[in-house]
Structures are given as structure tokens and as C-alpha cells.
Design a protein around this motif. Structure first.
Motif, short mmCIF file in Angstrom:
data_model
loop_
_atom_site.label_atom_id
_atom_site.label_comp_id
_atom_site.label_asym_id
_atom_site.label_seq_id
_atom_site.Cartn_x
_atom_site.Cartn_y
_atom_site.Cartn_z
N PHE A 134 0.83 -1.21 0.00
CA PHE A 134 0.00 0.00 0.00
C PHE A 134 0.86 1.26 0.00
N SER A 135 1.99 1.21 0.69
CA SER A 135 2.90 2.37 0.70
C SER A 135 3.46 2.61 -0.70
N ILE A 136 3.84 1.53 -1.38
CA ILE A 136 4.34 1.66 -2.76
C ILE A 136 3.24 2.22 -3.66
N PHE A 137 2.02 1.73 -3.48
CA PHE A 137 0.89 2.22 -4.27
C PHE A 137 0.69 3.72 -4.04
N LEU A 138 0.78 4.18 -2.80
CA LEU A 138 0.58 5.59 -2.51
C LEU A 138 1.71 6.45 -3.08
N LEU A 139 2.93 5.91 -3.09
CA LEU A 139 4.03 6.63 -3.73
C LEU A 139 3.77 6.76 -5.23
N TYR A 140 3.23 5.70 -5.82
CA TYR A 140 2.86 5.74 -7.24
C TYR A 140 1.78 6.78 -7.48
N VAL A 141 0.76 6.81 -6.60
CA VAL A 141 -0.32 7.80 -6.71
C VAL A 141 0.25 9.20 -6.61
N GLY A 142 1.17 9.40 -5.65
CA GLY A 142 1.78 10.71 -5.49
C GLY A 142 2.57 11.13 -6.71
N PHE A 143 3.30 10.20 -7.30
CA PHE A 143 4.08 10.51 -8.49
C PHE A 143 3.17 10.86 -9.67
N ARG A 144 2.12 10.08 -9.85
CA ARG A 144 1.17 10.36 -10.92
C ARG A 144 0.48 11.71 -10.72
N PHE A 145 0.18 12.03 -9.47
CA PHE A 145 -0.47 13.31 -9.18
C PHE A 145 0.49 14.46 -9.46
N PHE A 146 1.76 14.27 -9.14
CA PHE A 146 2.76 15.29 -9.47
C PHE A 146 2.83 15.51 -10.97
N GLN A 147 2.79 14.43 -11.74
CA GLN A 147 2.80 14.56 -13.19
C GLN A 147 1.56 15.31 -13.68
N PHE A 148 0.42 15.01 -13.08
CA PHE A 148 -0.83 15.71 -13.41
C PHE A 148 -0.67 17.21 -13.14
N TYR A 149 -0.16 17.54 -11.95
CA TYR A 149 0.05 18.95 -11.58
C TYR A 149 1.05 19.61 -12.53
N ASN A 150 2.11 18.91 -12.86
CA ASN A 150 3.19 19.47 -13.68
C ASN A 150 2.70 19.84 -15.08
N HIS A 151 1.75 19.09 -15.58
CA HIS A 151 1.18 19.38 -16.91
C HIS A 151 0.55 20.77 -16.92
N PHE A 152 -0.25 21.06 -15.89
CA PHE A 152 -0.94 22.35 -15.83
C PHE A 152 -0.01 23.48 -15.40
N ALA A 153 0.91 23.17 -14.48
CA ALA A 153 1.86 24.18 -14.03
C ALA A 153 2.77 24.64 -15.16
N VAL A 167 -1.27 13.63 -17.58
CA VAL A 167 -1.51 12.37 -16.88
C VAL A 167 -2.81 12.52 -16.12
N GLU A 168 -3.67 11.53 -16.22
CA GLU A 168 -4.96 11.59 -15.55
C GLU A 168 -4.79 11.68 -14.04
N ARG A 169 -5.57 12.52 -13.44
CA ARG A 169 -5.50 12.74 -11.99
C ARG A 169 -5.98 11.50 -11.24
N PRO A 170 -5.15 10.95 -10.33
CA PRO A 170 -5.57 9.77 -9.56
C PRO A 170 -6.52 10.19 -8.43
N ALA A 171 -7.72 9.66 -8.43
CA ALA A 171 -8.73 10.06 -7.44
C ALA A 171 -8.31 9.70 -6.02
#
Length: 339
Positions: A27-46, A54-58
Motif C-alpha cells: 500500500f505504501s508503494i501504491f501511494l508513492l505511485y499515486v503521489g508521483f502520478r499526481f505530481f505529473q498531473f500537476y506538472n502538466h498544468f503548471a 496524466v490523468e488525476r488519480p482520485a
């Protein structure tokens, strides 16, 4: 009577704890993956679209308990379901409600802070060869802190916040990008917040689960469901050999060997004590006074957890209704939104 050595051998058999540690890691690895994907999502707009989309992970909404508490209040009093952060509302509601039947299973199996606290204590034990107990009188002074923090949030949100204001808050730009605000907070961690984290980390090396036991308002709220005593650990005094192994292995430092039934809100249903007990049927998990297998609580918890997510996705109540265009209008100018 069996020898003491036999009892020691039995203590080493901990299949449920190996499974729990594996779940924590996965679960910790999964959350790190979620965090990385969310950063990519943010970086696209920033970057105004320069970086790939990258699609925003809910699942990131699980880190927005304040927004979820406001949304839960609106949902209860008006029947209006929040589609700004729907996953956050559902996760928050599920975890809080789970306390009634599963105690604080969330805290000991999948909470990232709980996992970090527990593994920090293991690191401390490796360094200092043991963990330490806080003197009882100091512990009694510290225990109210998490409930005072919880009371603060309940007062300003549940009691004091007018329902119209709560609804307006959910629609505000600040709430819409509160997950991005959270991301930037951790990416730019420093000052007072960093000092607090370092202090808690150092304390956790010496005193197991310091944050969870004394400071976490989220865990305190989940723990309130345990006061009804639907689910509890019961100890059979007639067969107890007073080896105290149950107390030694408890991550929350509960004096299990002194109790007829573990009713304290601090119990996280980790099953460490049940598994450590060398005498059959001396420590048992019970639901409505009926003894159940030690695997039942985590198994049903995860079964319902997965079912809730599947239903939410099938009914369109998992992903946000914030559009790409709105994110494009909000994220590049996030420094101008809120505080």
C-alpha cells in the motif's frame, strides 16, 4: 505443563503479521505511485501544457480529511453529495464508519502515517535494542491532545460552520485545488512544519507510534466507533499463563494482560496480541460477543473497502467533476488562491 521454550517457539509463528507488513509495504508503494502520478498531473498544468498530461488519480483525495468532513456534513444535512472530491468523501466516510465493526484496522493495515510510525519504532528498536515506555503520568497528560485536536475540527466545522457556508466552501477555488495545495506543501516542506515532523520522528524512534497514540485526530475519530464495544479482544483469565507476551507485542503499548476485554479506542485490531498468545482460546477477537477467526476482521474490512470503490466507480461517484479547463484556469495561478 509444556516448557517455557515451547511457548517461545510458538511466539515466532506470526503469519498474520507477515501478511500485515506485506500489505503495509504494498500500500505504501501504491501511494508513492499515486503521489508521483499526481505530481505529473500537476506538472502538466503548471507548465501550461508543455509536460505530458496524466490523468488525476482520485485516490489522492484520501489525504483531504478536512474537506471530506465538510462534505460529509453537507451530505448529511442536505443530501447533496460532493462531486468535487467524491473519492475523498467516500474514503473518509468508510474509514470513520469502519471503526464501529473493525476498530482501527485502517490505522494498522493501510494508513501511511501509521505504517511510517510503526516502522520507525522498529528502526528505533534496531538502534537502541529496545523501545521505551513513556511514564504513565506523562502518558495520561498526552492522551487528551488528539481528542482536543479532534474537538477543534468538530467545533469549527460540524458545530460552528453554517450549512450554507459549508456548501460554498466546497465550491470555492481553494477547495478545488486543495489537493494541489497539499502536494506543494510537502514538496516545499520547511520551517515549523519540518521541525514538528523531525521531533515526532525522533520521539517515535524511542516511543512506538507516538503520533498515532497521542496526536492523530483522524485516528481518534475512527476510534470513537469502538466505544460501542461491538468488536473487541477478550482474554480468558482461566487459561492465561501471565506470560505478558500480548502486552510486549502490542504496537499501541496496551496492557493486554491486565484486561478482561480490550475496549480502549487505541486498539487497532492488528491481531499481534492474539497471534502472540501461546495458549489456544486465551485471547480471541469477538464480534457481538461471538468468537471469530483472527483473519475475519481484516478480510471483511478489505472486502468491503474494495466493494465500496467498485460501486463508486460504476455509479460515477469516484472521479471529480472538475473539468480540464477549470484545472487549466486554477493550477497555474495557485499561488493567488487562498493562503
Amino acid at each position: 505443563m509444556k516448557s517455557k521454550a515451547w511457548h517461545v517457539r510458538q511466539f515466532k509463528r506470526k503469519p498474520i503479521q507477515y501478511v500485515r507488513m506485506s500489505v503495509q509495504i504494498v500500500f505504501s508503494i501504491f501511494l508513492l505511485y499515486v503521489g508521483f502520478r499526481f505530481f505529473q498531473f500537476y506538472n502538466h498544468f503548471a507548465s501550461l501544457g508543455i509536460e505530458p498530461y496524466v490523468e488525476r488519480p482520485a485516490a489522492v483525495e484520501g489525504f483531504l480529511p478536512v474537506s471530506a468532513l465538510v462534505a460529509l456534513k453537507v451530505w448529511i444535512f442536505t443530501g447533496e453529495f460532493d462531486h468535487i472530491h467524491p473519492a475523498g468523501l467516500l474514503l473518509f466516510t468508510f474509514f470513520i464508519g469502519s471503526g464501529l465493526l473493525f476498530r482501527k484496522t485502517f490505522c494498522s493495515w493501510i494508513c501511511p502515517i501509521g505504517t511510517l510510525s510503526e516502522w520507525t519504532a522498529r528502526l528505533g528498536k534496531m538502534i537502541f535494542r529496545k523501545n521505551f515506555d513513556i511514564p504513565k503520568w506523562i502518558s495520561w497528560l498526552l492522551i487528551p491532545l488528539k481528542y482536543l485536536l479532534l474537538l477543534f475540527f468538530i467545533k469549527i466545522i460540524v458545530i460552528d460552520m453554517p450549512i450554507d457556508f459549508a456548501w460554498d466552501f466546497l465550491q470555492e477555488p481553494y477547495n478545488k485545488v486543495s489537493d494541489v495545495k497539499m502536494l506543494l506543501f510537502f514538496l516545499n516542506l520547511g520551517g515549523f512544519a519540518l521541525k514538528v515532523i523531525l521531533v515526532v520522528f525522533i520521539l517515535s524512534l524511542f516511543f512506538p507510534n507516538f503520533w498515532c497514540r497521542y496526536l492523530c485526530p483522524y485516528g481518534a475519530l475512527i476510534g470513537l466507533g469502538t466505544i460501542f464495544g461491538v468488536t473487541k479482544i477478550e482474554r480468558n483469565e482461566d487459561t492465561c499463563i501471565d506470560c505478558r507476551q500480548c502486552t510486549r507485542v502490542c504496537p499501541q503499548r496496551i496492557k493486554v494482560h491486565e484486561k478482561m476485554a480490550v475496549l480502549t479506542p487505541d486498539c487497532t485490531a492488528c491481531m499481534s496480541c492474539v497471534e502472540a498468545c501461546p495458549v489456544k482460546d486465551t485471547l480471541n477477537m469477538t464480534v457481538a460477543t461471538k468468537k471469530v477467526n483472527k483473519w475475519i476482521i481484516p478480510s471483511v474490512f478489505f472486502g468491503l473497502f474494495v466493494l465500496m470503490i467498485i460501486i463508486a466507480k460504476l455509479t460515477g461517484n469516484w472521479n471529480t467533476n472538475i473539468t480540464y479547463k477549470e484545472f487549466l484556469e486554477l493550477i497555474p495561478y495557485i499561488d493567488r488562491i487562498g493562503h
